[in-house]
Design a protein around this motif. Structure first.
Motif, PDB file in Angstrom:
ATOM      1  N   ALA A 157       5.732  -2.804  -0.142  1.00 16.86           N
ATOM      2  CA  ALA A 157       6.380  -2.722   1.166  1.00 16.86           C
ATOM      3  C   ALA A 157       6.968  -4.079   1.560  1.00 16.86           C
ATOM      4  O   ALA A 157       8.084  -4.149   2.112  1.00 16.86           O
ATOM      5  CB  ALA A 157       5.391  -2.243   2.219  1.00 16.86           C
ATOM      6  N   ALA A 158       6.232  -5.152   1.273  1.00 14.21           N
ATOM      7  CA  ALA A 158       6.735  -6.494   1.596  1.00 14.21           C
ATOM      8  C   ALA A 158       7.982  -6.832   0.790  1.00 14.21           C
ATOM      9  O   ALA A 158       8.831  -7.621   1.236  1.00 14.21           O
ATOM     10  CB  ALA A 158       5.640  -7.526   1.326  1.00 14.21           C
ATOM     11  N   ALA A 159       8.109  -6.231  -0.407  1.00 13.16           N
ATOM     12  CA  ALA A 159       9.292  -6.443  -1.240  1.00 13.16           C
ATOM     13  C   ALA A 159      10.395  -5.438  -0.927  1.00 13.16           C
ATOM     14  O   ALA A 159      11.403  -5.361  -1.656  1.00 13.16           O
ATOM     15  CB  ALA A 159       8.909  -6.345  -2.718  1.00 13.16           C
ATOM     16  N   ASP A 160      10.217  -4.678   0.157  1.00 10.38           N
ATOM     17  CA  ASP A 160      11.202  -3.682   0.611  1.00 10.38           C
ATOM     18  C   ASP A 160      11.445  -2.573  -0.424  1.00 10.38           C
ATOM     19  O   ASP A 160      12.545  -2.021  -0.494  1.00 10.38           O
ATOM     20  CB  ASP A 160      12.528  -4.351   0.982  1.00 10.38           C
ATOM     21  CG  ASP A 160      12.411  -5.209   2.226  1.00 10.38           C
ATOM     22  OD1 ASP A 160      11.644  -4.824   3.135  1.00 10.38           O
ATOM     23  OD2 ASP A 160      13.062  -6.272   2.284  1.00 10.38           O
ATOM     24  N   ARG A 161      10.436  -2.272  -1.210  1.00 10.66           N
ATOM     25  CA  ARG A 161      10.542  -1.136  -2.119  1.00 10.66           C
ATOM     26  C   ARG A 161      10.020   0.123  -1.427  1.00 10.66           C
ATOM     27  O   ARG A 161       8.997   0.085  -0.762  1.00 10.66           O
ATOM     28  CB  ARG A 161       9.723  -1.366  -3.398  1.00 10.66           C
ATOM     29  CG  ARG A 161      10.182  -2.510  -4.266  1.00 10.66           C
ATOM     30  CD  ARG A 161       9.423  -2.489  -5.595  1.00 10.66           C
ATOM     31  NE  ARG A 161       9.715  -3.676  -6.382  1.00 10.66           N
ATOM     32  CZ  ARG A 161       8.915  -4.730  -6.475  1.00 10.66           C
ATOM     33  NH1 ARG A 161       7.748  -4.732  -5.847  1.00 10.66           N
ATOM     34  NH2 ARG A 161       9.261  -5.771  -7.199  1.00 10.66           N
ATOM     35  N   HIS A 162      10.725   1.230  -1.611  1.00 10.66           N
ATOM     36  CA  HIS A 162      10.176   2.508  -1.168  1.00 10.66           C
ATOM     37  C   HIS A 162       9.147   2.952  -2.202  1.00 10.66           C
ATOM     38  O   HIS A 162       9.342   2.771  -3.407  1.00 10.66           O
ATOM     39  CB  HIS A 162      11.275   3.558  -1.024  1.00 10.66           C
ATOM     40  CG  HIS A 162      10.784   4.829  -0.404  1.00 10.66           C
ATOM     41  ND1 HIS A 162      10.564   4.961   0.944  1.00 10.66           N
ATOM     42  CD2 HIS A 162      10.432   6.022  -0.964  1.00 10.66           C
ATOM     43  CE1 HIS A 162      10.103   6.174   1.198  1.00 10.66           C
ATOM     44  NE2 HIS A 162      10.024   6.835   0.059  1.00 10.66           N
ATOM     45  N   ILE A 163       8.039   3.536  -1.740  1.00  7.95           N
ATOM     46  CA  ILE A 163       6.922   3.872  -2.623  1.00  7.95           C
ATOM     47  C   ILE A 163       6.805   5.385  -2.767  1.00  7.95           C
ATOM     48  O   ILE A 163       6.761   6.114  -1.769  1.00  7.95           O
ATOM     49  CB  ILE A 163       5.600   3.309  -2.064  1.00  7.95           C
ATOM     50  CG1 ILE A 163       5.707   1.796  -1.857  1.00  7.95           C
ATOM     51  CG2 ILE A 163       4.441   3.644  -2.997  1.00  7.95           C
ATOM     52  CD1 ILE A 163       4.618   1.229  -0.973  1.00  7.95           C
ATOM     53  N   ILE A 164       6.751   5.838  -4.010  1.00  7.77           N
ATOM     54  CA  ILE A 164       6.405   7.235  -4.303  1.00  7.77           C
ATOM     55  C   ILE A 164       4.907   7.259  -4.593  1.00  7.77           C
ATOM     56  O   ILE A 164       4.434   6.563  -5.497  1.00  7.77           O
ATOM     57  CB  ILE A 164       7.175   7.766  -5.522  1.00  7.77           C
ATOM     58  CG1 ILE A 164       8.675   7.569  -5.347  1.00  7.77           C
ATOM     59  CG2 ILE A 164       6.834   9.242  -5.751  1.00  7.77           C
ATOM     60  CD1 ILE A 164       9.254   8.289  -4.156  1.00  7.77           C
TER      61      ILE A 164
END
Length: 336
Positions: free
Chosen positions: A120-127
């Motif tokens: 989340a801190a790296a601005d990735r959306h998580i599946i």
């Protein structure tokens, strides 16, 4: 003249190893016991500490009170968070109320939480691969801002995903899933999204993987398999699936009372295993119940050895050390 009882049929019982309690469950139960000893009863526990009615009842007898929300926890009493983990909002609310809380979240679940935070801190959306509504899933989804994580349960869910930025994507998994099912879903995610970032190590915990492997090892030699565990225990349900997928009838029972002798008719070799939250006393109880009808030959089938131990929370470590010292002194006195 009294009729003689029918002859006892022979039954070979193959008992899987590893089975039963894992390090995370051991730690969580011990946290509740030590909290009661340190703070006095009652100690409140948010949600079942682990998914097993026998464990919950035993801890309730010792002074634990199980509730589903913090709204049911009175002011001024300690509260323990279950092994499944909780959303970040829960400890935040407890702190706002001035409640003293102890976190019994399994360290392997906490590791997934930290991974979610980093993505989340790296601005990735998580599946997130998991079972909707399971406490571990609820807790993990609650580690990041709403909308930052999408839950998938099946291959169809993967096919239906609509992702705005497929080059900025990560995946994590629940720790108690089917190893084979999860591998298929992860492969589908990687095929659809080649840039997706996965965990450095396996999210499915060692105990889940080991118990599935052990169950598969006995299933191939058995006419039927009994899995001891709770109906809301994800890892126990997966053990039933492992046996059934190998073509072997399997039943989940919570304890000795769940043994169905009619279902066992014609079974000459029976496999027995237990989910990670089922205590060994239930395994022995099931075998003892079988022995009331059968001439039992018991064999253990070991596929792995486990020596994992997780540290206790710092606030309970001194109580644990004192208790160990007292037990050692008592043992020395008895030996003398």
């Amino acid at each position: 003249m009294t009729a003689s009882p029918p002859p006892r049929l022979p039954l070979l019982v193959l008992v899987a190893a590893p089975r039963g309690f894992c390090a995370g469950v051991d730690r969580a139960i011990r946290i509740v016991e030590l909290a009661i000893e340190q703070y006095g009863a009652p100690v409140y526990v948010r949600h079942e500490i682990v998914h097993n009615a026998h464990v919950v009842a035993t801890l309730r007898d010792k002074g634990a009170v199980f509730v589903e929300t913090l709204d049911h926890v009175p002011d001024g009493v300690p509260v323990v968070f279950s092994a499944h983990g909780v959303p970040k909002a829960v400890p935040h609310k407890a702190a706002q109320r001035g409640l003293h809380f102890v976190d019994a979240t399994c360290p392997l679940v906490s590791k997934v939480h930290r991974q979610a935070e980093r993505h989340a801190a790296a601005d990735r959306h998580i599946i997130f691969v998991g079972h909707r509504g399971h406490p571990e899933v609820i807790g993990t989804l609650g580690q990041v801002a709403e909308g930052s994580m999408t839950l998938v349960e099946t291959l169809d869910d993967v096919a239906a995903l609509e992702i705005e930025d497929p080059d900025n994507l990560a995946f994590l998994t629940q720790t108690t899933l089917s190893v084979s099912d999860t591998a298929a879903i992860v492969a589908a995610l990687r095929a659809r999204f080649p840039a997706i970032v996965g965990p450095r190590g396996e999210d499915i915990c060692y105990a889940t993987s080991n118990r599935q492997e052990a169950t598969l090892a006995i299933a191939s030699q058995c006419d039927a398999v009994i899995v001891i565990g709770a109906p809301n225990s994800s890892n126990s349900l997966r053990l039933v699936e492992v046996a059934e997928r190998d073509g072997v009838p399997a039943r989940l029972v919570e304890g000795p009372h769940g043994v169905d002798f009619d279902w066992l008719e014609g079974v000459a070799t029976l496999g027995i295993t237990a989910g990670a939250s089922a205590p060994e006393i239930l395994v022995r109880g099931v075998i003892d119940r079988l022995a009331t009808r059968y001439d039992i030959t018991e064999q253990t089938v070991e596929t792995a050895r486990e020596n994992m131990v997780f540290k206790l929370p710092k606030e309970l470590q001194q109580t644990a050390d004192d208790k160990s010292a007292q037990q050692a002194a008592e043992a020395g006195t008895r030996a003398a």
